[in-house]
Design a protein around this motif. Structure first.
Motif, PDB file in Angstrom:
ATOM      1  N   SER A 181       0.819  -1.219   0.000  1.00  0.00           N
ATOM      2  CA  SER A 181       0.000   0.000   0.000  1.00  0.00           C
ATOM      3  C   SER A 181       0.846   1.260   0.000  1.00  0.00           C
ATOM      4  O   SER A 181       0.297   2.368  -0.128  1.00  0.00           O
ATOM      5  CB  SER A 181      -0.920   0.024   1.227  1.00  0.00           C
ATOM      6  OG  SER A 181      -1.771  -1.105   1.252  1.00  0.00           O
ATOM      7  N   PHE A 182       2.138   1.135   0.164  1.00  0.00           N
ATOM      8  CA  PHE A 182       3.014   2.301   0.282  1.00  0.00           C
ATOM      9  C   PHE A 182       3.273   2.925  -1.081  1.00  0.00           C
ATOM     10  O   PHE A 182       3.351   2.229  -2.115  1.00  0.00           O
ATOM     11  CB  PHE A 182       4.325   1.910   0.945  1.00  0.00           C
ATOM     12  CG  PHE A 182       5.231   3.063   1.246  1.00  0.00           C
ATOM     13  CD1 PHE A 182       4.829   4.087   2.098  1.00  0.00           C
ATOM     14  CD2 PHE A 182       6.488   3.144   0.663  1.00  0.00           C
ATOM     15  CE1 PHE A 182       5.668   5.155   2.372  1.00  0.00           C
ATOM     16  CE2 PHE A 182       7.336   4.208   0.938  1.00  0.00           C
ATOM     17  CZ  PHE A 182       6.922   5.218   1.794  1.00  0.00           C
ATOM     18  N   LEU A 187      10.037   5.201  -1.799  1.00  0.00           N
ATOM     19  CA  LEU A 187      10.873   4.103  -1.316  1.00  0.00           C
ATOM     20  C   LEU A 187      12.263   4.575  -0.914  1.00  0.00           C
ATOM     21  O   LEU A 187      12.864   4.054   0.035  1.00  0.00           O
ATOM     22  CB  LEU A 187      10.990   3.026  -2.397  1.00  0.00           C
ATOM     23  CG  LEU A 187       9.736   2.183  -2.641  1.00  0.00           C
ATOM     24  CD1 LEU A 187       9.954   1.233  -3.820  1.00  0.00           C
ATOM     25  CD2 LEU A 187       9.350   1.401  -1.396  1.00  0.00           C
ATOM     26  N   GLU A 188      12.794   5.576  -1.586  1.00  0.00           N
ATOM     27  CA  GLU A 188      14.153   6.029  -1.297  1.00  0.00           C
ATOM     28  C   GLU A 188      14.262   6.789   0.024  1.00  0.00           C
ATOM     29  O   GLU A 188      15.371   6.894   0.568  1.00  0.00           O
ATOM     30  CB  GLU A 188      14.671   6.910  -2.434  1.00  0.00           C
ATOM     31  CG  GLU A 188      13.837   8.154  -2.680  1.00  0.00           C
ATOM     32  CD  GLU A 188      14.368   8.992  -3.842  1.00  0.00           C
ATOM     33  OE1 GLU A 188      13.916  10.151  -3.982  1.00  0.00           O
ATOM     34  OE2 GLU A 188      15.210   8.485  -4.606  1.00  0.00           O
ATOM     35  N   ILE A 241       6.704  13.846   7.945  1.00  0.00           N
ATOM     36  CA  ILE A 241       8.030  13.821   8.576  1.00  0.00           C
ATOM     37  C   ILE A 241       8.931  12.959   7.690  1.00  0.00           C
ATOM     38  O   ILE A 241       8.540  11.861   7.274  1.00  0.00           O
ATOM     39  CB  ILE A 241       7.986  13.239   9.999  1.00  0.00           C
ATOM     40  CG1 ILE A 241       7.032  14.050  10.894  1.00  0.00           C
ATOM     41  CG2 ILE A 241       9.386  13.207  10.622  1.00  0.00           C
ATOM     42  CD1 ILE A 241       6.843  13.462  12.287  1.00  0.00           C
ATOM     43  N   HIS A 242      10.156  13.490   7.419  1.00  0.00           N
ATOM     44  CA  HIS A 242      11.124  12.770   6.588  1.00  0.00           C
ATOM     45  C   HIS A 242      10.524  12.447   5.215  1.00  0.00           C
ATOM     46  O   HIS A 242      10.767  11.390   4.626  1.00  0.00           O
ATOM     47  CB  HIS A 242      11.580  11.482   7.302  1.00  0.00           C
ATOM     48  CG  HIS A 242      12.837  10.905   6.780  1.00  0.00           C
ATOM     49  ND1 HIS A 242      14.037  11.596   6.727  1.00  0.00           N
ATOM     50  CD2 HIS A 242      13.103   9.670   6.250  1.00  0.00           C
ATOM     51  CE1 HIS A 242      14.969  10.828   6.231  1.00  0.00           C
ATOM     52  NE2 HIS A 242      14.431   9.646   5.911  1.00  0.00           N
ATOM     53  N   ASN A 243       9.689  13.398   4.707  1.00  0.00           N
ATOM     54  CA  ASN A 243       9.037  13.290   3.394  1.00  0.00           C
ATOM     55  C   ASN A 243       8.053  12.119   3.301  1.00  0.00           C
ATOM     56  O   ASN A 243       7.680  11.709   2.193  1.00  0.00           O
ATOM     57  CB  ASN A 243      10.072  13.184   2.267  1.00  0.00           C
ATOM     58  CG  ASN A 243      10.763  14.506   1.977  1.00  0.00           C
ATOM     59  OD1 ASN A 243      10.092  15.506   1.688  1.00  0.00           O
ATOM     60  ND2 ASN A 243      12.081  14.538   2.095  1.00  0.00           N
ATOM     61  N   ILE A 244       7.649  11.612   4.414  1.00  0.00           N
ATOM     62  CA  ILE A 244       6.591  10.595   4.450  1.00  0.00           C
ATOM     63  C   ILE A 244       5.330  11.271   4.993  1.00  0.00           C
ATOM     64  O   ILE A 244       5.317  11.728   6.143  1.00  0.00           O
ATOM     65  CB  ILE A 244       6.993   9.391   5.313  1.00  0.00           C
ATOM     66  CG1 ILE A 244       8.234   8.714   4.729  1.00  0.00           C
ATOM     67  CG2 ILE A 244       5.837   8.399   5.406  1.00  0.00           C
ATOM     68  CD1 ILE A 244       8.766   7.565   5.567  1.00  0.00           C
TER      69      ILE A 244
END
Length: 302
Positions: A181-182, A187-188, A241-244
């Motif tokens: 689902s991500f 991914l990086e 946070i942290h581009n997530i």
């Protein structure tokens, strides 16, 4: 025979003929006389003595129904309506005029005038639930007993002369269990172990909130962080946070926080820290259920 004798004979024959017909001896005269004598007698006329056309007329007259009977025969018969299926109006019409009409009973309850009303009671009745506590103006549910109540950040004065300590961590380990689902474009930036900020002791000042500590430590460690103020909750909402970001791992995903193992039901800007508190920022993929909060109202809005 001479002509004179023939004329005399013809004259005699004519006189006899006239006398015969006018004297009542002809068949027609005797038949009419018989009919007249029979008709003068009382009782029904035997049809055998009438002429053929008279017999037919008499038979038709005898067989034809009377006017009233004919009208009744032509009128279609109406089925009887059972008493229980008749409307109230027909029941009232069936009551004789000399008897008073009884009221129609519609139920077995006593009349309202005979029913005594109980006095209103201020005590709750047995088996009834007490009204639930109302939310505050920022839509905050009642706070569980023993848990700190929210404090409005605009009403707090931060005392920078008094430093306190707390433990802070930021993780997204639940994404590792929901990789299908991500968002594949992220991914990086996803840590292999799901740890963005390792749990460590941090310093804060008296009066600061969970949000204040997170913001300072992310800036200090150059970790991306994006947030927005939500006036309806009177708190800053952590979007990423942290581009997530929220929704990067499904429609029920986002950031949440807990303090000392409890997920507060209000925003991080309203939670004022105490010395020794343990703060955990976690990413959920199932509205908090996968991180231990089954009662979360919404992912990340803390």
């Amino acid at each position: 025979m001479s002509m004179k004798k023939w004329l005399v004979a013809i004259g005699i024959v004519g006189v006899l003929a006239i006398a015969f017909f006018w004297g009542g001896n002809s068949p027609k005269s005797s038949n009419q006389t018989a009919v007249s004598s029979i008709a003068s007698q009382p009782g029904e006329i035997p049809t055998s003595t009438l002429m053929p056309e008279k017999q037919m007329e008499t038979k038709q007259a005898a067989d034809s129904p009377q006017p009233e009977a004919a009208a009744q025969k032509d009128e279609p018969s109406k089925p009887d309506i059972p008493q229980e299926t008749k409307p109230a109006s027909s029941i009232q019409e069936a009551i004789p005029a000399d008897k008073p009409a009884a009221p129609v009973v519609t139920n077995s309850a006593p009349p309202a005038a005979e029913t005594s009303k109980p006095e209103p009671s201020t005590q709750p009745q047995a088996g009834t639930k007490e009204p639930e506590p109302k939310k505050d103006k920022y839509l905050t549910d009642p706070i569980p007993e023993g848990k700190p109540k929210p404090v409005e950040w605009q009403d707090v004065t931060i005392n920078k002369k008094k430093a306190l300590t707390a433990t802070l961590s930021v993780t997204c380990k639940t994404i590792l269990d929901n990789m299908s689902s991500f968002n594949k474009d992220k991914l990086e930036v996803l840590p292999k172990d799901g740890v963005i900020y390792q749990a460590q002791t941090v310093t804060f000042y008296e009066g600061e909130s969970v949000f204040d500590v997170l913001l300072r430590e992310m800036k200090k460690n150059k970790i991306h962080m994006e947030f927005s103020m939500t006036p309806i909750y009177n708190s800053n909402y952590i979007e990423g946070i942290h581009n997530i970001y929220e929704f990067d791992c499904g429609e029920l995903s986002g950031w949440m926080y807990k303090v000392n193992g409890w997920f507060p039901n209000y925003g991080a800007s309203r939670y004022v820290l105490k010395d020794g508190d343990v703060i955990d920022w976690v990413y959920t993929c199932d509205l908090g259920r996968d991180v231990g909060d089954g009662k979360a109202a919404g992912g990340g809005k803390k």
